[in-house]
Design a protein around this motif. Structure first.
Motif, short mmCIF file in Angstrom:
data_model
loop_
_atom_site.label_atom_id
_atom_site.label_comp_id
_atom_site.label_asym_id
_atom_site.label_seq_id
_atom_site.Cartn_x
_atom_site.Cartn_y
_atom_site.Cartn_z
N ILE A 121 1.25 -1.14 0.36
CA ILE A 121 0.12 0.37 0.10
C ILE A 121 1.12 1.16 -0.52
O ILE A 121 0.56 2.04 -0.86
CB ILE A 121 -1.44 0.07 1.39
CG1 ILE A 121 -2.03 -1.17 1.28
CG2 ILE A 121 -2.09 0.91 1.11
CD1 ILE A 121 -3.02 -1.46 2.10
N ASP A 122 2.12 1.04 0.54
CA ASP A 122 3.31 2.40 0.23
C ASP A 122 3.76 2.75 -0.71
O ASP A 122 4.36 4.03 -0.95
CB ASP A 122 4.62 1.98 1.49
CG ASP A 122 3.67 2.04 3.35
OD1 ASP A 122 2.50 2.81 3.43
OD2 ASP A 122 4.46 1.47 4.12
N LEU A 123 3.40 2.15 -1.61
CA LEU A 123 4.34 2.11 -3.05
C LEU A 123 3.89 3.10 -3.80
O LEU A 123 3.01 3.37 -3.62
CB LEU A 123 4.14 0.66 -3.96
CG LEU A 123 4.84 -0.20 -3.11
CD1 LEU A 123 4.64 -1.77 -4.72
CD2 LEU A 123 6.10 -0.29 -2.82
N ASP A 124 4.42 3.63 -4.42
CA ASP A 124 4.32 5.31 -5.16
C ASP A 124 3.20 4.33 -6.23
O ASP A 124 3.69 3.44 -7.08
CB ASP A 124 5.11 6.01 -5.78
CG ASP A 124 6.45 6.83 -4.67
OD1 ASP A 124 5.30 6.98 -3.59
OD2 ASP A 124 7.28 6.74 -5.02
N GLY A 125 1.54 5.29 -6.57
CA GLY A 125 1.38 4.60 -7.14
C GLY A 125 0.16 3.02 -7.37
O GLY A 125 -1.11 3.33 -7.70
N VAL A 126 0.02 3.31 -5.12
CA VAL A 126 -1.12 2.86 -5.00
C VAL A 126 -1.93 3.49 -4.29
O VAL A 126 -2.40 3.89 -4.19
CB VAL A 126 -0.51 1.64 -4.19
CG1 VAL A 126 -1.19 0.32 -3.75
CG2 VAL A 126 0.37 0.75 -5.36
N GLY A 127 -0.91 3.87 -2.41
CA GLY A 127 -2.04 4.53 -1.94
C GLY A 127 -2.83 3.69 -1.45
O GLY A 127 -3.67 2.72 -2.08
N GLY A 128 -4.20 4.21 -0.81
CA GLY A 128 -5.32 3.90 -0.46
C GLY A 128 -6.44 3.76 -1.67
O GLY A 128 -7.40 3.03 -1.42
N LEU A 129 -6.04 4.26 -2.46
CA LEU A 129 -7.26 4.43 -3.94
C LEU A 129 -7.35 3.42 -4.17
O LEU A 129 -8.05 2.85 -4.67
CB LEU A 129 -6.81 5.71 -4.64
CG LEU A 129 -7.88 6.14 -5.73
CD1 LEU A 129 -9.20 6.42 -5.23
CD2 LEU A 129 -7.71 7.35 -6.85
N TYR A 130 -5.90 2.64 -4.87
CA TYR A 130 -5.69 1.54 -5.09
C TYR A 130 -5.51 0.92 -5.28
O TYR A 130 -4.44 -0.82 -5.06
CB TYR A 130 -4.89 1.48 -6.41
CG TYR A 130 -5.42 2.55 -7.51
CD1 TYR A 130 -6.75 2.25 -8.80
CD2 TYR A 130 -5.18 3.99 -7.93
CE1 TYR A 130 -6.37 3.16 -9.58
CE2 TYR A 130 -5.51 5.14 -8.95
CZ TYR A 130 -6.52 4.39 -9.82
OH TYR A 130 -7.08 5.18 -10.76
N ALA A 131 -5.92 0.38 -3.07
CA ALA A 131 -4.85 -0.45 -2.25
C ALA A 131 -6.34 -1.60 -2.62
O ALA A 131 -5.24 -3.22 -2.17
CB ALA A 131 -4.89 -0.21 -0.63
#
Length: 329
Positions: free
Chosen positions: A261-271
């Protein structure tokens, strides 16, 4: 995982619990072996959906403490596994009248959990949960382009392949070398007890250290080393191996999902979408590794442990290619 992003993690948890509760209960009502296998297959299609949704909830609520959130959720998994492995066959099944009623009981409990999430957990308690409007295939393509996600996924595939194989084979192996059923079950449960003790502290530490890479590497390494010790067929090494295997199991399970989830491009929106890919790879390892190792048992009962140990160590080596990513905390 993608549906979790699309309709919201809270609703997805509710639907998965309700559906897996019904299918799980039907396993206990199977009139023959073919139907029993079918219900287990259906259950396997549905139940893993709880994982990306649960960790999406944790990551959404606590974006700056994702290790803590993931560790708490993993500790819940560890507690369930410990109770299940230690008491299902010896206590719960005799108490409720056999394996059929046990499966029905577990199905009812899951269904009730689904009702709680559906009716007692309102949407307003998750004000920060964004529901992405990107088409599902496009969302999947978006997270699939994140290189680090695949590195974590490959490591998790090897790690979980080792773990799933060990958990399935160990009780049978111990009975085969002369241990009683209770001794075999209690020894297996040590893995989950050890995991329960360390899941939360290690997950919190991963937040404070500021990088999750060392924890991922050590988690896979302890899985491989612990499995290797069990394969030497000495009582002291078997006990030590189970404790080592468990020491970082659920901590790893939480930390590698928080790292995704921490990865750039993921976050809460695409978790949910990212965790869906992660769980897919993880379960792929859990499906392929056991039959390969079990086939080696024809050569020697100890041989599967050495194969699975190598798999765990390979998983650890894969994390060397992961950038020293700083956590969001």
């Amino acid at each position: 995982g993608i549906l979790s992003d699309r309709i919201g993690a809270r609703r997805m948890i509710a639907y998965v619990c309700l559906l897996s509760g019904v299918i799980g209960g039907l396993r206990g009502m199977a009139p023959n072996f073919a139907v029993l296998v079918l219900t287990f297959l259906l259950y396997g299609l549905v139940a893993p959906g709880i994982v990306p949704s649960a960790h999406k909830v944790g990551g959404t609520f606590f974006p700056n403490q994702r290790g803590l959130a993931a560790g708490t959720i993993s500790m819940g998994f560890a507690l369930g596994l410990f109770i299940g492995s230690r008491y299902t066959a010896s206590v719960i099944s005799p108490m409720v009248g056999g394996w059929r009623n046990t499966l029905i009981l577990f199905g009812v409990l899951q269904f009730v959990a689904g009702l709680i999430w559906l009716f007692a957990v309102p949407d307003r308690i998750m004000p920060t949960e964004a529901k992405q409007s990107t088409p599902m295939l496009e969302a999947l393509q978006r997270v699939a382009k994140v290189r680090e996600l695949w590195i974590i996924g490959i490591g998790a595939l090897a790690f979980f392949g080792c773990y799933r194989s060990l958990i399935g084979y160990l009780p049978t192996y111990l009975r085969g070398i002369g241990w009683t059923g209770v001794e075999a079950d209690n020894t297996t449960s040590l893995i989950f007890l050890s995991s329960l003790c360390f899941a939360l502290p290690l997950s919190i530490l991963s937040d404070r250290v500021g990088t999750r890479k060392p924890f991922l590497l050590m988690g896979a390494l302890t899985m491989g080393v612990g499995t290797l010790l069990i394969g030497f067929n000495q009582t002291a090494l078997i006990i030590a191996g189970t404790l080592i295997v468990g020491s970082m199991f659920d901590a790893f399970m939480g930390i590698h999902q928080a790292a995704s989830i921490d990865l750039d491009g993921v976050g809460g929106l695409y978790a949910g979408s990212a965790l869906g890919i992660l769980v897919f790879l993880r379960e792929l390892g859990g499906a392929l590794a056991p039959p390969i190792g079990n086939a080696l048992a024809d050569i020697s009962p100890n041989a599967p442990f050495f194969f699975w140990a190598i798999l765990g160590i390979v998983g650890a080596l894969s994390f060397l290619w992961l950038p020293q990513k700083t956590t969001t905390g």
